[in-house]
Design a protein around this motif. Structure first.
Motif, PDB file in Angstrom:
ATOM      1  N   GLU A  20       0.798  -1.222   0.000  1.00  0.00           N
ATOM      2  CA  GLU A  20       0.000   0.000   0.000  1.00  0.00           C
ATOM      3  C   GLU A  20       0.835   1.280   0.000  1.00  0.00           C
ATOM      4  O   GLU A  20       0.272   2.377   0.083  1.00  0.00           O
ATOM      5  CB  GLU A  20      -0.959  -0.001   1.199  1.00  0.00           C
ATOM      6  N   THR A  21       2.156   1.173  -0.079  1.00  0.00           N
ATOM      7  CA  THR A  21       2.995   2.366  -0.116  1.00  0.00           C
ATOM      8  C   THR A  21       4.238   2.102  -0.950  1.00  0.00           C
ATOM      9  O   THR A  21       4.654   0.945  -1.099  1.00  0.00           O
ATOM     10  CB  THR A  21       3.407   2.814   1.297  1.00  0.00           C
ATOM     11  N   GLU A 208       0.202   4.010   5.071  1.00  0.00           N
ATOM     12  CA  GLU A 208       0.212   5.454   4.822  1.00  0.00           C
ATOM     13  C   GLU A 208       0.380   6.232   6.118  1.00  0.00           C
ATOM     14  O   GLU A 208       1.158   7.190   6.207  1.00  0.00           O
ATOM     15  CB  GLU A 208      -1.096   5.854   4.113  1.00  0.00           C
ATOM     16  N   ARG A 211       3.943   6.111   7.590  1.00  0.00           N
ATOM     17  CA  ARG A 211       4.877   7.058   6.971  1.00  0.00           C
ATOM     18  C   ARG A 211       4.767   8.422   7.668  1.00  0.00           C
ATOM     19  O   ARG A 211       5.776   9.064   7.977  1.00  0.00           O
ATOM     20  CB  ARG A 211       4.566   7.206   5.484  1.00  0.00           C
ATOM     21  N   TYR A 235       1.590  15.231   4.918  1.00  0.00           N
ATOM     22  CA  TYR A 235       1.280  14.525   3.669  1.00  0.00           C
ATOM     23  C   TYR A 235       2.248  14.941   2.569  1.00  0.00           C
ATOM     24  O   TYR A 235       2.737  14.107   1.796  1.00  0.00           O
ATOM     25  CB  TYR A 235      -0.161  14.801   3.238  1.00  0.00           C
TER      26      TYR A 235
END
Length: 274
Positions: A20-21, A208, A211, A235
């Motif tokens: 997913e990243t 996410e 991170r 973000y």
């Protein structure tokens, strides 16, 4: 080389889905594995077969941006599902972490300890003894490894609601103890877990969010202050980290990894080695 000790339970070890990243690949970030410094790759921890993305990679990547001529090593010692009692100073987890850190100190300088633990102690009134237990752990880490900054991650506000996180009904009370501890102890800094999101299991921080969480840990470490709210530009910072142009050595590393996993041909990997 600088080094950072990673301790706590599964959200420090990392359970974010790697798919997913984008990966963080940096030839200046290392991890201690089998007694050797190896170029970092996620999962950094192998405490479980389901290990994934944690906060340490983005912490280290941000550190590298601010320290362009230095290298950093990560010392993975977190253990999924561990309670604070399992981190008692005469227990296996604590002794293992100290042993690994001492090994790393042979050729690195320990600059921080990152702690994330508490989901396992978020019920049945266990928060009442949390402060005293953490105090003993931190004091012994420092007696053994030196007076290094101790960065404490708060629990996510998604807890106490669904799936495996539903039992963590006292996470707010644990957060209160974590924040109190960080504000009362020297060189300790609290990092909020607010506005993070979980995997479908309701207990593990997703990739996410990990991170962004790592950037909060770094901000606390770098600025020597408590991070009580999400970073205003976190973000954007994550996007910048993940879009960095790889060096030729890093591109070769990526190609060799893909070849070993059967994702590209021998001819394709040889092109990157020219």
């Amino acid at each position: 080389m600088k080094s950072v000790l990673l301790v706590g339970q599964s959200n420090m070890a990392g359970r974010g889905y790697i798919s997913e990243t984008k990966p963080i690949i940096n030839e200046r970030i290392w991890m201690l594995r089998n007694g050797r410094w190896q170029m970092m790759a996620e999962p950094i921890h192998f405490d479980r077969a389901v290990s994934g993305v944690g906060p340490a990679a983005s912490f280290a990547e941000k550190w590298c941006i601010d320290n362009p001529k230095e290298q950093i090593g990560l010392i993975p010692c977190a253990e999924g599902g561990s309670s604070i009692d399992e981190w008692k100073i005469d227990g296996t987890l604590f002794r293992h972490a100290v042993s690994e850190a001492k090994f790393a100190l042979e050729n690195s300088e320990l600059i921080a300890i990152l702690w994330h633990q508490g989901e396992n102690d978020s019920s049945a009134g266990k928060y009442k003894e949390y402060y005293k237990k953490l105090e003993i752990i931190v004091e012994e880490f420092r007696n053994t490894l030196g007076q290094v900054p101790f960065i404490i991650g708060g629990l996510g506000d998604y807890l106490g609601k669904t799936a495996f996180g539903a039992h963590c009904t006292e996470y707010g009370l644990v957060n209160r103890e974590l924040y109190k501890f960080a504000t009362e102890k020297q060189d300790c800094y609290f990092v909020t877990g607010s506005n993070l999101y979980s995997n479908p299991d309701g207990i593990h921080i997703n990739a996410e969010s990990q991170r962004r969480f790592g950037l909060r840990y770094y901000e606390a470490f770098d600025k020597k202050k408590h991070i009580t709210a999400p970073l205003s530009n976190e973000y954007q910072q994550v996007d910048e980290l993940l879009s960095r142009e790889h060096t030729s050595s890093e591109k070769q590393y990526i190609a060799l990894e893909k070849f070993t996993l059967g994702k590209i041909s021998l001819e394709e990997v040889m092109e990157t080695l020219k």
